[in-house]
Write a protein that holds these residues in place. Structure first.
Motif, PDB file in Angstrom:
ATOM      1  N   ARG A   8       0.778  -1.029  -0.131  1.00 22.43           N
ATOM      2  CA  ARG A   8       0.420  -0.009   0.094  1.00 22.43           C
ATOM      3  C   ARG A   8       0.724   1.280   0.127  1.00 22.43           C
ATOM      4  O   ARG A   8       1.566   1.052   0.249  1.00 22.43           O
ATOM      5  CB  ARG A   8      -0.847   0.277   1.362  1.00 22.43           C
ATOM      6  N   THR A   9       0.312   2.071  -0.745  1.00 19.20           N
ATOM      7  CA  THR A   9       1.546   3.428  -0.638  1.00 19.20           C
ATOM      8  C   THR A   9       0.136   4.559  -0.253  1.00 19.20           C
ATOM      9  O   THR A   9      -0.744   5.081  -0.679  1.00 19.20           O
ATOM     10  CB  THR A   9       1.847   4.208  -1.671  1.00 19.20           C
ATOM     11  N   THR A  10       0.242   5.341   0.674  1.00 22.64           N
ATOM     12  CA  THR A  10      -0.676   6.757   0.431  1.00 22.64           C
ATOM     13  C   THR A  10       0.012   7.570  -0.394  1.00 22.64           C
ATOM     14  O   THR A  10      -0.468   9.237  -0.073  1.00 22.64           O
ATOM     15  CB  THR A  10      -0.689   7.138   2.085  1.00 22.64           C
ATOM     16  N   LYS A  42      -9.675   4.071  -6.418  1.00 28.15           N
ATOM     17  CA  LYS A  42      -7.958   4.122  -6.622  1.00 28.15           C
ATOM     18  C   LYS A  42      -7.321   3.870  -7.429  1.00 28.15           C
ATOM     19  O   LYS A  42      -7.536   2.864  -8.541  1.00 28.15           O
ATOM     20  CB  LYS A  42      -8.014   3.382  -5.067  1.00 28.15           C
ATOM     21  N   ILE A  44      -4.488   1.121  -8.926  1.00 31.81           N
ATOM     22  CA  ILE A  44      -3.619  -0.313  -8.477  1.00 31.81           C
ATOM     23  C   ILE A  44      -3.267  -0.105  -9.821  1.00 31.81           C
ATOM     24  O   ILE A  44      -3.611  -0.362 -10.679  1.00 31.81           O
ATOM     25  CB  ILE A  44      -5.232  -0.529  -8.366  1.00 31.81           C
ATOM     26  N   THR A  57      -0.936  -0.842  -4.354  1.00 25.82           N
ATOM     27  CA  THR A  57      -2.763   0.297  -3.798  1.00 25.82           C
ATOM     28  C   THR A  57      -2.616   1.429  -3.329  1.00 25.82           C
ATOM     29  O   THR A  57      -1.775   1.805  -3.061  1.00 25.82           O
ATOM     30  CB  THR A  57      -3.045  -0.850  -2.836  1.00 25.82           C
ATOM     31  N   GLU A  58      -2.832   2.254  -4.088  1.00 27.81           N
ATOM     32  CA  GLU A  58      -3.264   3.749  -3.592  1.00 27.81           C
ATOM     33  C   GLU A  58      -4.619   4.045  -2.409  1.00 27.81           C
ATOM     34  O   GLU A  58      -5.499   2.680  -2.327  1.00 27.81           O
ATOM     35  CB  GLU A  58      -3.729   4.438  -4.701  1.00 27.81           C
ATOM     36  N   VAL A  59      -3.642   3.739  -0.892  1.00 25.10           N
ATOM     37  CA  VAL A  59      -4.744   4.102   0.092  1.00 25.10           C
ATOM     38  C   VAL A  59      -4.584   5.168   0.459  1.00 25.10           C
ATOM     39  O   VAL A  59      -4.006   6.455   0.684  1.00 25.10           O
ATOM     40  CB  VAL A  59      -4.225   3.232   1.456  1.00 25.10           C
ATOM     41  N   ALA A  62      -2.210   4.316   5.565  1.00 22.01           N
ATOM     42  CA  ALA A  62      -1.160   2.983   4.792  1.00 22.01           C
ATOM     43  C   ALA A  62      -1.668   2.740   5.870  1.00 22.01           C
ATOM     44  O   ALA A  62      -1.299   0.991   6.379  1.00 22.01           O
ATOM     45  CB  ALA A  62       0.226   3.229   4.437  1.00 22.01           C
ATOM     46  N   GLY A  65      -5.595   1.209   5.659  1.00 22.44           N
ATOM     47  CA  GLY A  65      -6.050   1.174   5.067  1.00 22.44           C
ATOM     48  C   GLY A  65      -6.157  -0.781   4.949  1.00 22.44           C
ATOM     49  O   GLY A  65      -6.888  -0.866   5.214  1.00 22.44           O
ATOM     50  N   SER A  66      -5.810  -1.056   3.570  1.00 21.72           N
ATOM     51  CA  SER A  66      -6.087  -2.159   2.597  1.00 21.72           C
ATOM     52  C   SER A  66      -5.678  -2.910   3.725  1.00 21.72           C
ATOM     53  O   SER A  66      -3.994  -2.254   3.724  1.00 21.72           O
ATOM     54  CB  SER A  66      -6.693  -2.483   1.323  1.00 21.72           C
ATOM     55  N   GLN A  68      -1.930  -6.201   3.820  1.00 14.25           N
ATOM     56  CA  GLN A  68      -1.102  -6.693   3.451  1.00 14.25           C
ATOM     57  C   GLN A  68      -1.703  -7.913   2.237  1.00 14.25           C
ATOM     58  O   GLN A  68      -3.146  -8.765   2.349  1.00 14.25           O
ATOM     59  CB  GLN A  68      -0.689  -6.891   4.212  1.00 14.25           C
TER      60      GLN A  68
END
Length: 129
Positions: A8-10, A42, A44, A57-59, A62, A65-66, A68
């Motif tokens: 994930r990444t912000t 978002k 992905i 994946t954009e969250v 982090a 969010g979603s 792992q």
């Protein structure tokens, strides 16, 4: 047994540019972008050499969010079905029963469950049955 993994990444624009650069240095690149109608708006994207094996994946957050994501490679669709049944019997929570996921490719047959820590685990078979 690992088919693919996701993080994930912000900071999607910066992370996306970073992974485009490092993957290109190793002979890879972006292989897929999941249509946003499947992602809640978002970004992905999947990177790899021949097929996407590393997903970004954009969250919004982090840490909350979603979860792992790790996908295990199944040899056939029966193994995907058995994986899902075993995950639920062992205390996992359903996150998508066995079935085709044509948004990835026509033969993508996967099943998803949350493990006890909330991680999104998957079994996937890429072969037509």
């Amino acid at each position: 047994m690992i088919d693919h993994i996701g993080i994930r990444t912000t900071r999607f624009p910066a992370a996306n540019a970073f992974y485009h650069s490092v993957m290109a240095a190793m002979g890879g690149g972006q292989k897929m972008a999941v249509p946003m109608e499947y992602t809640g708006g978002k970004h992905i994207v999947g990177f790899g050499r021949d097929m996407p094996v590393f997903w970004l994946t954009e969250v919004d957050d982090a840490t909350n969010g979603s979860p792992q994501h790790i996908a295990f490679a199944a040899r056939n669709r029966s193994e995907v079905n058995a994986f899902h049944k075993a995950a639920l019997a062992a205390g996992g929570r359903d996150n998508g029963g066995p079935g085709l996921r044509p948004q990835y490719h026509p033969d993508y047959y996967g099943a998803y469950a949350f493990d006890p820590d909330g991680n999104n685990i998957e079994a996937v078979c890429h072969k037509p049955e």
